[in-house]
Design an enzyme around this catalytic site. Sequence first.
Site, PDB file in Angstrom:
ATOM      1  N   GLU A 295       0.818  -1.130   0.021  1.00 24.00           N
ATOM      2  CA  GLU A 295       0.078  -0.011   0.176  1.00 24.00           C
ATOM      3  C   GLU A 295       0.864   1.053  -0.076  1.00 24.00           C
ATOM      4  OE1 GLU A 295      -2.535   2.204  -0.862  1.00 24.00           O
ATOM      5  OE2 GLU A 295      -3.767   0.450   0.030  1.00 24.00           O
ATOM      6  N   ASP A 299       1.109   4.218  -2.779  1.00 21.70           N
ATOM      7  CA  ASP A 299       0.920   5.417  -2.661  1.00 21.70           C
ATOM      8  C   ASP A 299       2.079   6.428  -3.104  1.00 21.70           C
ATOM      9  OD1 ASP A 299      -1.424   4.520  -1.454  1.00 21.70           O
ATOM     10  OD2 ASP A 299      -0.921   5.066   0.519  1.00 21.70           O
ATOM     11  N   ASP A 385     -12.941  -0.689  -2.192  1.00 21.24           N
ATOM     12  CA  ASP A 385     -12.799  -1.977  -3.204  1.00 21.24           C
ATOM     13  C   ASP A 385     -14.055  -2.983  -3.072  1.00 21.24           C
ATOM     14  OD1 ASP A 385     -10.523  -0.348  -3.903  1.00 21.24           O
ATOM     15  OD2 ASP A 385      -9.099  -1.954  -3.025  1.00 21.24           O
ATOM     16  N   SER A 502      -6.738   2.304  -3.848  1.00 26.97           N
ATOM     17  CA  SER A 502      -5.693   2.919  -3.343  1.00 26.97           C
ATOM     18  C   SER A 502      -4.740   3.538  -4.479  1.00 26.97           C
ATOM     19  CB  SER A 502      -5.001   1.582  -2.639  1.00 26.97           C
ATOM     20  OG  SER A 502      -5.636   1.424  -1.425  1.00 26.97           O
ATOM     21  N   ASP A 543     -15.705  11.437 -18.839  1.00 28.19           N
ATOM     22  CA  ASP A 543     -17.064  10.921 -18.319  1.00 28.19           C
ATOM     23  C   ASP A 543     -17.161   9.506 -18.685  1.00 28.19           C
ATOM     24  OD1 ASP A 543     -19.344  10.564 -17.292  1.00 28.19           O
ATOM     25  OD2 ASP A 543     -20.608  11.837 -18.748  1.00 28.19           O
ATOM     26  N   VAL A 544     -17.237   8.750 -17.578  1.00 25.22           N
ATOM     27  CA  VAL A 544     -17.443   7.180 -17.441  1.00 25.22           C
ATOM     28  C   VAL A 544     -18.677   6.858 -17.721  1.00 25.22           C
ATOM     29  CG1 VAL A 544     -16.698   5.006 -16.684  1.00 25.22           C
ATOM     30  CG2 VAL A 544     -15.055   7.096 -16.310  1.00 25.22           C
ATOM     31  N   GLY A 561     -22.909  11.964 -17.225  1.00 22.28           N
ATOM     32  CA  GLY A 561     -22.675  13.026 -16.100  1.00 22.28           C
ATOM     33  C   GLY A 561     -22.226  12.297 -14.871  1.00 22.28           C
TER      34      GLY A 561
END
Length: 587
Positions: A295, A299, A385, A502, A543-544, A561
């Site tokens: 992790e 990061d 997740d 993450s 936009d997904v 949106g």
Amino acid sequence: MKSSAAKQTVLCLNRYAVVALPLAIASFAAFGASPASTLWAPTDTKAFVTPAQVEARSAAPLLELAAGETAHIVVSLKLRDEAQLKQLAQAVNQPGNAQFGKFLKRRQFLSQFAPTEAQVQAVVAHLRKNGFVNIHVVPNRLLISADGSAGAVKAAFNTPLVRYQLNGKAGYANTAPAQVPQDLGEIVGSVLGLQNVTRAHPMLKVGERSAAKTLAAGTAKGHNPTEFPTIYDASSAPTAANTTVGIITIGGVSQTLQDLQQFTSANGLASVNTQTIQTGSSNGDYSDDQQGQGEWDLDSQSIVGSAGGAVQQLLFYMADQSASGNTGLTQAFNQAVSDNVAKVINVSLGWCEADANADGTLQAEDRIFATAAAQGQTFSVSSGDEGVYECNNRGYPDGSTYSVSWPASSPNVIAVGGTTLYTTSAGAYSNETVWNEGLDSNGKLWATGGGYSVYESKPSWQSVVSGTPGRRLLPDISFDAAQGTGALIYNYGQLQQIGGTSLASPIFVGLWARLQSANSNSLGFPAASFYSAISSTPSLVHDVKSGNNGYGGYGYNAGTGWDYPTGWGSLDIAKLSAYIRSNGFGH
């Protein structure tokens, strides 16, 4: 707003699927209580487990901790004027407001909003009177830590601690709400550390490097973190060399620093100026946590790569991993805010929002995050997740019983969801879909977290989107999170391909730090500006529009949106930077 789930959402209010306690309990009075003459006032710490929540799954007796068994607590104090602080946090970050950009200074916080010295000493005296030792008050006076015993907890807070099991893990928790004497009722907010079973967890998915796959949407492959600036159109922005960034960790980061040096050397980057900060007890455990090592690698390397290879300084705020429950993290968050040095802080951790509310962590940390927003700091938090099942994804998902992750659900943080990223053959942006890898062999869903808070009200800046009335909606934005399109990260000196939200959060942190450097670190907490700007200028984001974050027909669907799986989508940094220059965003 994009369409939501095909089936009705049911709130996750029954938090415990497995609590191994018999129901044959005569009464809580059997555990004893403080003298009846004491007049008690409530705190934000509820009974973490009660008979109504207990399911008898074993013959184990319900046993109270012996009076002499040790207990470490953290008392969270109320702000003197919490409503005014939250109004200030909104005003200084709201474009067009007369106070816009006039961020709260540390001295101003102490004089206007922090508990007074007299209030602090009243709580210290109460702790000392009831047998607590090693009492420590943090500089901004929001937290008081102390060591004591189960007997001291009962005497000071009118609740016993009992042994029980949750999801196969043994621990202890309070079976009655924590209370304080009435004269402390307006001072004490929460009593933390009264349970030690549920804790925040990293939001990552680790795997081996996978071969590139060419699909209709583009190429799906792993990415060197240095590729994200090109993909998200940030190459024209300056590096984050003038911006200090924070990372919240659990335990130490000595291996992380070695891996970060290997990453920078392998990519021809300068060494990163780093500092490690122990945020809890001086006698705490700040050794490297092998479980969390990937992790902190993810990061730090993703932030530096997305930041263009440079930040002014990278501060690792290390939580004491031996602290009870999530008290170590609360202390780490507060240290980053009390220091007020890092302009943006990454949090790739989370846990069930209902649990955080039950033990008082939600209220305690929200005061900390609100202070950060008023100071112009930005906490970026992974949305989770577990898809729509943060609280009940231990085995096969629980149908229409949805829940979200804390602290992503705080209205005082930027909640970052996850996508599956597709690029062109030349490595440029092609497309993104909702990150959802389905169930693993244990029946656990791997998908981006998103939904609405049961406890947090809808902030005013979310009024431009619909959704569940009156509730904080999340996430706000999203970036790459799929393990198959994740980041190639050095972990113990070896490259691994890692995904999860993450990854999404530190990508945003690195990119946002670049925009901060481009604007002399004048940008504040950007939620209100994001919602205002993107709703009027949709070209600021990718936009997904396809995908779902549930399983078996449940969950939320993406569309045009803002939506529950991905928020507004991912940012186009060059377009956002131009918008900021033209519209005074953040000045």
